[in-house]
Scaffold this active site. Structure first.
Site, PDB file in Angstrom:
ATOM      1  N   GLY A 194       0.820  -1.205   0.000  1.00 38.35           N
ATOM      2  CA  GLY A 194       0.000   0.000   0.000  1.00 38.35           C
ATOM      3  C   GLY A 194       0.850   1.250   0.000  1.00 38.35           C
ATOM      4  O   GLY A 194       0.439   2.301   0.489  1.00 38.35           O
ATOM      5  N   LEU A 211      -0.732  -2.066  -5.539  1.00 37.95           N
ATOM      6  CA  LEU A 211      -1.493  -2.609  -6.659  1.00 37.95           C
ATOM      7  C   LEU A 211      -1.261  -1.764  -7.906  1.00 37.95           C
ATOM      8  O   LEU A 211      -1.212  -2.275  -9.023  1.00 37.95           O
ATOM      9  CB  LEU A 211      -2.982  -2.640  -6.311  1.00 37.95           C
ATOM     10  CG  LEU A 211      -3.933  -3.185  -7.375  1.00 37.95           C
ATOM     11  CD1 LEU A 211      -3.619  -4.653  -7.679  1.00 37.95           C
ATOM     12  CD2 LEU A 211      -5.378  -3.038  -6.924  1.00 37.95           C
ATOM     13  N   TYR A 263     -15.340  -3.030   6.533  1.00 37.49           N
ATOM     14  CA  TYR A 263     -14.052  -2.440   6.894  1.00 37.49           C
ATOM     15  C   TYR A 263     -13.726  -2.674   8.365  1.00 37.49           C
ATOM     16  O   TYR A 263     -12.603  -3.080   8.712  1.00 37.49           O
ATOM     17  CB  TYR A 263     -14.078  -0.940   6.591  1.00 37.49           C
ATOM     18  CG  TYR A 263     -12.770  -0.234   6.818  1.00 37.49           C
ATOM     19  CD1 TYR A 263     -11.728  -0.350   5.900  1.00 37.49           C
ATOM     20  CD2 TYR A 263     -12.570   0.561   7.944  1.00 37.49           C
ATOM     21  CE1 TYR A 263     -10.520   0.305   6.103  1.00 37.49           C
ATOM     22  CE2 TYR A 263     -11.374   1.225   8.156  1.00 37.49           C
ATOM     23  CZ  TYR A 263     -10.350   1.095   7.227  1.00 37.49           C
ATOM     24  OH  TYR A 263      -9.155   1.749   7.435  1.00 37.49           O
ATOM     25  N   ALA A 264     -14.697  -2.437   9.242  1.00 36.13           N
ATOM     26  CA  ALA A 264     -14.480  -2.639  10.674  1.00 36.13           C
ATOM     27  C   ALA A 264     -14.143  -4.092  10.980  1.00 36.13           C
ATOM     28  O   ALA A 264     -13.254  -4.384  11.791  1.00 36.13           O
ATOM     29  CB  ALA A 264     -15.712  -2.199  11.465  1.00 36.13           C
ATOM     30  N   SER A 265     -14.840  -5.010  10.325  1.00 39.93           N
ATOM     31  CA  SER A 265     -14.569  -6.434  10.541  1.00 39.93           C
ATOM     32  C   SER A 265     -13.171  -6.802  10.075  1.00 39.93           C
ATOM     33  O   SER A 265     -12.451  -7.557  10.744  1.00 39.93           O
ATOM     34  CB  SER A 265     -15.607  -7.277   9.801  1.00 39.93           C
ATOM     35  OG  SER A 265     -16.913  -7.020  10.276  1.00 39.93           O
ATOM     36  N   SER A 266     -12.776  -6.268   8.928  1.00 42.07           N
ATOM     37  CA  SER A 266     -11.448  -6.588   8.403  1.00 42.07           C
ATOM     38  C   SER A 266     -10.354  -6.063   9.322  1.00 42.07           C
ATOM     39  O   SER A 266      -9.351  -6.751   9.572  1.00 42.07           O
ATOM     40  CB  SER A 266     -11.280  -6.009   6.994  1.00 42.07           C
ATOM     41  OG  SER A 266     -11.180  -4.589   7.001  1.00 42.07           O
TER      42      SER A 266
END
Length: 259
Positions: free
Chosen positions: A16, A41, A167-170
């Site tokens: 990133g 990427l 997003y929060a879960s990741s």
């Protein structure tokens, strides 16, 4: 301070690295003396980051070919393994500092979120971090080298956020992954820590409506958004031996948001 060159002999892999926090981390680690393998990427963006980096081991800001750019989709297992192979082929050693910063958002309320948007965010943010962490750890253990793995999570991974179920879960998963990796890899001399940025001025947050930015900023005890360099400062500390007895930690860089 960067003038101490705490990472003079280090090779740092940053995913990133093409923009925002990842770019700031790459610049800071290079200023600390590390050779940087900047991965994104967007390969052209990674190249742009490399052009900003100085010569490792000096305070010269001109690039001297001591850094390299790589393109990879870290959410794919073969690509993550190939990335580590390419870095080792380029620098003749595995990276001793690994920073997983690749991440995306696809925001939507839970009631309307598509399975595709859930899967993609989990794939990049959590699976990608797992794949890079695993490949880097395997390379370090095989070489007998010590290392520092730093995974970029988010304060949202700790407290959640409306419209960001995926997003929060990741990011919560990144914290658990990092703590477990710290338990498993400590005996190999590999430290693993996560960093939880709060509301940071990046291309990602620039897309937010101004009234939303103002509302969140009002919740920050320090009274302002953070800069990518604030996160980079903490990463540089965790990458160095100044944090030699720290592993399994989750360091919040949030200005006190949600404390």
């Amino acid at each position: 301070m960067a003038s101490q060159l705490r990472l003079r002999s280090a090779l740092a892999l940053v995913t990133g690295a093409g923009s925002g926090i990842g770019r700031a981390i790459s610049v800071r680690l290079a200023a600390e003396g590390a050779a940087v393998a900047a991965c994104d990427l967007d390969g052209a963006a990674a190249q742009d980051t490399v052009r900003l980096l100085g010569n490792p081991g000096s305070e010269d800001r001109e690039p001297r070919g001591k850094h390299a750019a790589f393109q990879a989709d870290v959410s794919e297992g073969p690509a993550a393994k190939r990335l580590l192979e390419q870095v080792q082929a380029c620098f003749f050693r595995p990276p001793s500092v690994v920073v997983s910063c690749a991440g995306i958002t696809r925001d939507e309320f839970l009631l309307h979120m598509s399975e595709e948007d859930w899967d993609r965010v989990i794939a990049v943010n959590l699976k990608g971090t797992f794949l890079v962490t695993q490949a880097a750890a395997q390379a370090l253990v095989s070489s007998g080298g010590r290392g520092s793995i730093i995974n970029i999570s988010s304060i949202v991974g700790k407290v959640g956020n409306i419209g960001q179920t995926n997003y929060a879960s990741s990011k919560a998963g990144v914290i658990g992954l990092t703590q477990t990796a710290a338990r498993e890899l400590g005996r190999h001399g590999i430290r693993c820590n996560s960093v939880l940025p709060g509301f940071i001025a990046t291309p990602m947050t620039q897309k937010m409506p101004e009234k939303v930015k103002d509302k969140v900023t009002a919740m920050i005890p320090l009274g302002h958004m953070g800069d990518p360099e604030d996160v980079a400062d903490v990463v540089a500390f965790l990458a160095s031996e100044d944090s030699g007895y720290i592993t399994g930690a989750s360091v919040e860089v949030s200005g006190g948001l949600f404390m």
